[in-house]
Design an enzyme around this catalytic site. Structure first.
Site, mmCIF file in Angstrom:
data_model
loop_
_atom_site.group_PDB
_atom_site.id
_atom_site.type_symbol
_atom_site.label_atom_id
_atom_site.label_comp_id
_atom_site.label_asym_id
_atom_site.label_seq_id
_atom_site.Cartn_x
_atom_site.Cartn_y
_atom_site.Cartn_z
ATOM 1 N N LYS A 52 2.379 -4.827 0.383
ATOM 2 C CA LYS A 52 2.871 -5.255 -0.930
ATOM 3 C C LYS A 52 4.162 -6.058 -0.774
ATOM 4 O O LYS A 52 4.345 -7.107 -1.386
ATOM 5 C CB LYS A 52 3.121 -4.025 -1.832
ATOM 6 C CG LYS A 52 1.838 -3.431 -2.370
ATOM 7 C CD LYS A 52 2.036 -2.077 -3.028
ATOM 8 C CE LYS A 52 0.678 -1.500 -3.447
ATOM 9 N NZ LYS A 52 0.738 -0.144 -3.963
ATOM 10 N N GLN A 96 4.807 4.479 -5.276
ATOM 11 C CA GLN A 96 3.562 4.575 -4.506
ATOM 12 C C GLN A 96 2.985 5.989 -4.594
ATOM 13 O O GLN A 96 3.668 6.968 -4.316
ATOM 14 C CB GLN A 96 3.839 4.200 -3.038
ATOM 15 C CG GLN A 96 2.609 4.188 -2.157
ATOM 16 C CD GLN A 96 1.589 3.121 -2.558
ATOM 17 O OE1 GLN A 96 1.936 1.984 -2.837
ATOM 18 N NE2 GLN A 96 0.323 3.506 -2.596
ATOM 19 N N ASP A 119 2.114 -1.076 -12.606
ATOM 20 C CA ASP A 119 0.826 -0.439 -12.324
ATOM 21 C C ASP A 119 -0.007 -0.250 -13.585
ATOM 22 O O ASP A 119 -1.192 0.054 -13.505
ATOM 23 C CB ASP A 119 1.052 0.944 -11.675
ATOM 24 C CG ASP A 119 0.887 0.902 -10.167
ATOM 25 O OD1 ASP A 119 0.194 -0.013 -9.679
ATOM 26 O OD2 ASP A 119 1.441 1.786 -9.485
#
Ligand code: NAP
Length: 281
Positions: A52, A96, A119
């Site tokens: 990422k 995460q 997200d």
């Protein structure tokens, strides 16, 4: 059969985003920033986060990874998120997953301010998506959606069957296809006669976690089939779709690996840029 090349689609999306970041920098004299919180030493999470960060830097975003040991207190994480919520250099915040057991995932998700929730997991974004309003959309279903649109720009009236009803994949996928005027059926582990449901579909999205669940004789001729599954098996990495069989009937199919996976990270970058743009308006 069209083999849907997710690597190529992701690379094209990154190129577009790169150009967009240059224009944003000219206009606002700053670039979108992504902050990723990584807790613990789990190898897959470390790899995801490294990828990422690399992709974010590639398109010109400002990115930082904030690491904590897996013994970190929940309060420390929540405090950090609150600080990032107020930091005007941060456009997007991602924690995460999975988290250590002593940290409440939902509390973490709900502490991220919805406008920086790249997200798309915050209930506010989930609600906005299902109400048809502007929102961050979870990255994997967003990537699937963009791949489907490349194959079939007009989805009006198409019959879509989603296999799996997770908050991460199945449910947001349903909302995205509903918005495109598909007739959507969402299926799960208690669905009776999954094969019969799949056989009605012009579009199948499989997000289950069972290797090769969707067989060749479950798929209507010329259907578009998107395989979200990533299953480590003795035969290597397999999707939720029996690739060899399904490739003989489908119009288009994503491979595993190299299909949906690469689009997920590219969509995270897209979400970060979209959060930045909304914050400037
Ligand atoms: P999840 O949260 O475990 O959800 C799985 C869903 O599949 C559940 O709704 C479950 O039904 C349903 N299901 C289980 N067995 C079934 C069956 N026999 N028939 C029909 N439905 C069944 O999984 P997830 O997080 O959505 O992930 C799904 C897969 O996608 C995994 O392989 C994961 O590794 C992969 N994944 C890939 C990416 C990517 O970037 N490519 C990203 C995320 C996840 P119930 O609700 O009834 O239990």
């Amino acid at each position: 059969m069209i083999l849907i090349d997710g690597k190529k689609a992701a690379s094209e999306l990154r190129e577009e985003l790169k150009k967009e970041v240059i224009l944003l920098k000219e206009k606002y004299n700053k670039v979108p920033g992504l902050s990723v919180i990584l807790i613990g030493e789990m190898a897959p999470s470390q790899i995801y986060v490294r990828n990422k960060e690399k992709s974010a830097n590639e398109v010109g975003l400002k990115s930082e990874v904030i690491k904590y040991p897996d013994t970190v207190e929940e309060e420390t994480i929540l405090k950090k998120i609150k600080d990032l919520n107020h930091d005007e250099n941060v456009s997007g915040i991602l924690v995460q997953l999975p988290l250590p057991k002593h940290i409440d995932k939902q509390k973490v998700i709900e502490t991220i301010i919805p406008s920086k929730d790249v997200d798309g997991f915050h209930p506010m974004n989930v609600g906005n998506l299902s109400s048809g309003y502007e929102s961050s959309v979870p990255c994997t279903p967003l990537g699937c959606y963009l791949l489907i649109k490349k194959i079939e720009p007009n989805l009006n009236g198409k019959k879509a069957v989603i296999v799996g009803r997770s908050n991460l994949n199945g449910k947001p996928m349903t909302q995205l296809l509903l918005k495109e005027n598909c007739t959507v059926t969402i299926t799960h582990s208690k669905t009776k006669d999954l094969k019969a449901e799949c056989l009605k579909a012009d579009i199948i999205v499989a997000a289950v976690g069972i290797p090769e669940l969707v067989k060749g004789d479950w798929v209507k001729k010329d259907a578009i089939v998107i395989d979200v599954g990533i299953n480590k098996t003795e035969r290597g990495l397999l999707g939720d779709v029996a690739f060899d069989e399904v490739s003989k009937v489908a119009k288009a199919l994503t491979p595993v690996p190299g299909g949906v996976g690469p689009m997920t990270i590219a969509c995270l970058l897209k979400n970060t840029i979209d959060c930045f743009k909304r914050s400037q308006n």
